[in-house]
Design a protein around this motif. Structure first.
Motif, PDB file in Angstrom:
ATOM      1  N   ALA A   2      -7.102   0.005   5.578  1.00  0.00           N
ATOM      2  CA  ALA A   2      -7.335  -0.484   4.214  1.00  0.00           C
ATOM      3  C   ALA A   2      -8.740  -1.061   4.139  1.00  0.00           C
ATOM      4  O   ALA A   2      -9.141  -1.844   5.008  1.00  0.00           O
ATOM      5  CB  ALA A   2      -6.311  -1.555   3.850  1.00  0.00           C
TER       6      ALA A   2
ATOM      7  N   SER B 243       0.837  -1.200   0.000  1.00  0.00           N
ATOM      8  CA  SER B 243       0.000   0.000   0.000  1.00  0.00           C
ATOM      9  C   SER B 243       0.869   1.245   0.000  1.00  0.00           C
ATOM     10  O   SER B 243       1.836   1.346   0.764  1.00  0.00           O
ATOM     11  CB  SER B 243      -0.904  -0.001   1.237  1.00  0.00           C
ATOM     12  OG  SER B 243      -1.325   1.298   1.568  1.00  0.00           O
TER      13      SER B 243
ATOM     14  N   THR C 280      -6.070  -2.342  -2.924  1.00  0.00           N
ATOM     15  CA  THR C 280      -5.035  -1.374  -2.560  1.00  0.00           C
ATOM     16  C   THR C 280      -3.652  -2.012  -2.633  1.00  0.00           C
ATOM     17  O   THR C 280      -2.708  -1.454  -3.204  1.00  0.00           O
ATOM     18  CB  THR C 280      -5.282  -0.851  -1.131  1.00  0.00           C
ATOM     19  OG1 THR C 280      -6.546  -0.193  -1.086  1.00  0.00           O
ATOM     20  CG2 THR C 280      -4.180   0.117  -0.708  1.00  0.00           C
TER      21      THR C 280
END
Length: 266
Positions: free
Chosen positions: A232, A125, A237
């Motif tokens: 998240a 990420s 992602t």
């Protein structure tokens, strides 16, 4: 255009990686690998992920196709080591997001990176990698009389605890403080008979439901508390970050890289 192969393409993360490779503007899905003798071999990947009936079919992981530029592995440690050997034999660059690796596994990665380019990260990420830099800044700026804790939440299927990302955050803090992480990390206080030291990093873990991933670094002082959090909400992602890393890795020289390199943070 970067031709990408996905190991463990039938898994929860593998499916999302396949989709990310397909929708990215500068990559293509060249291969989707599953275990030998798997029932999905020959089935179209696009059908499996509800993206149509045509395209690449699942195939055996034993051999990497010649048109593959970079392979991605988000499997388990045992599978990753097998896939690493396959990539070495084919001289294929590799992006690795597998967590739960031991010190011995990491040594094996370092040795492999002398022969092929590898990007390894516990979390792909962009936000988490920015958080890594922010916790370093906080650790350097705040005085030594703060209490430092790392808290993480994941879905019930997550095996390693604390997560690789939580450890990445704690290690970044320890590095900024000039501490040896292994000496200051505390994973269990159930037998402690003394108050918390301010030269330690405590870890707390929650597992439940379908939580994709949440991580918070706490810096608690007398009169104030700083909390740095990343949440998240989709595995996409991480998949997009891994695909971005794969495109970046194409044609790079041999070496062991991280997502910090991909993003230009170092």
């Amino acid at each position: 255009m970067t031709n990408i192969a996905i190991f463990g393409a039938n898994g929860r993360m593998g499916k999302v990686l396949c989709e990310a490779a397909l929708i990215s503007g500068n990559t293509s899905l060249a291969a989707a690998y599953v275990r030998d003798q798997h029932d999905l071999i020959g089935t179209k990947v696009q059908h499996f992920i509800n993206q149509g009936e045509t395209g690449v079919a699942f195939s055996t992981e034993a051999v990497i196709a010649e048109d593959v530029d970079v392979a991605i592995d988000f499997t388990l440690p045992a599978g990753m080591k097998k896939h690493l050997a396959t990539a070495l034999a084919r001289k294929t660059p590799l992006v690795i997001g597998t967590t739960g690796l031991t010190a011995e596994d990491m040594t094996e990665l370092e040795q492999a990176a002398k022969h092929i380019p590898i990007v390894f990260s516990r979390n792909f990420s962009v936000g988490i990698n920015l958080l890594e830099n922010l916790v370093k800044q906080a650790a350097k700026t705040l005085s030594d009389d703060v209490d430092i804790e790392v808290f993480e939440l994941h879905h019930r299927h997550k095996i390693d605890a604390p997560s690789g990302t939580a450890l990445m955050i704690g290690e970044a803090i320890a590095q900024a403080k000039g501490w040896d992480h292994d000496e200051v990390a505390v994973f269990d206080r159930s037998q402690d008979e003394h108050e918390k030291s301010q030269k330690e990093i405590g870890y707390s873990v929650m597992r439940g439901g379908d939580i994709v991933g949440e991580h918070t670094a706490y810096f608690a002082a007398e009169g104030e508390r700083l909390e740095l959090t990343h949440k998240a909400s989709s595995k996409m992602t991480f998949a997009k970050g891994a695909v971005r890393a794969a495109a970046w890795l194409k044609d790079k020289p041999v070496g062991l890289y991280t997502m910090q390199d991909v993003l230009g943070f170092r």
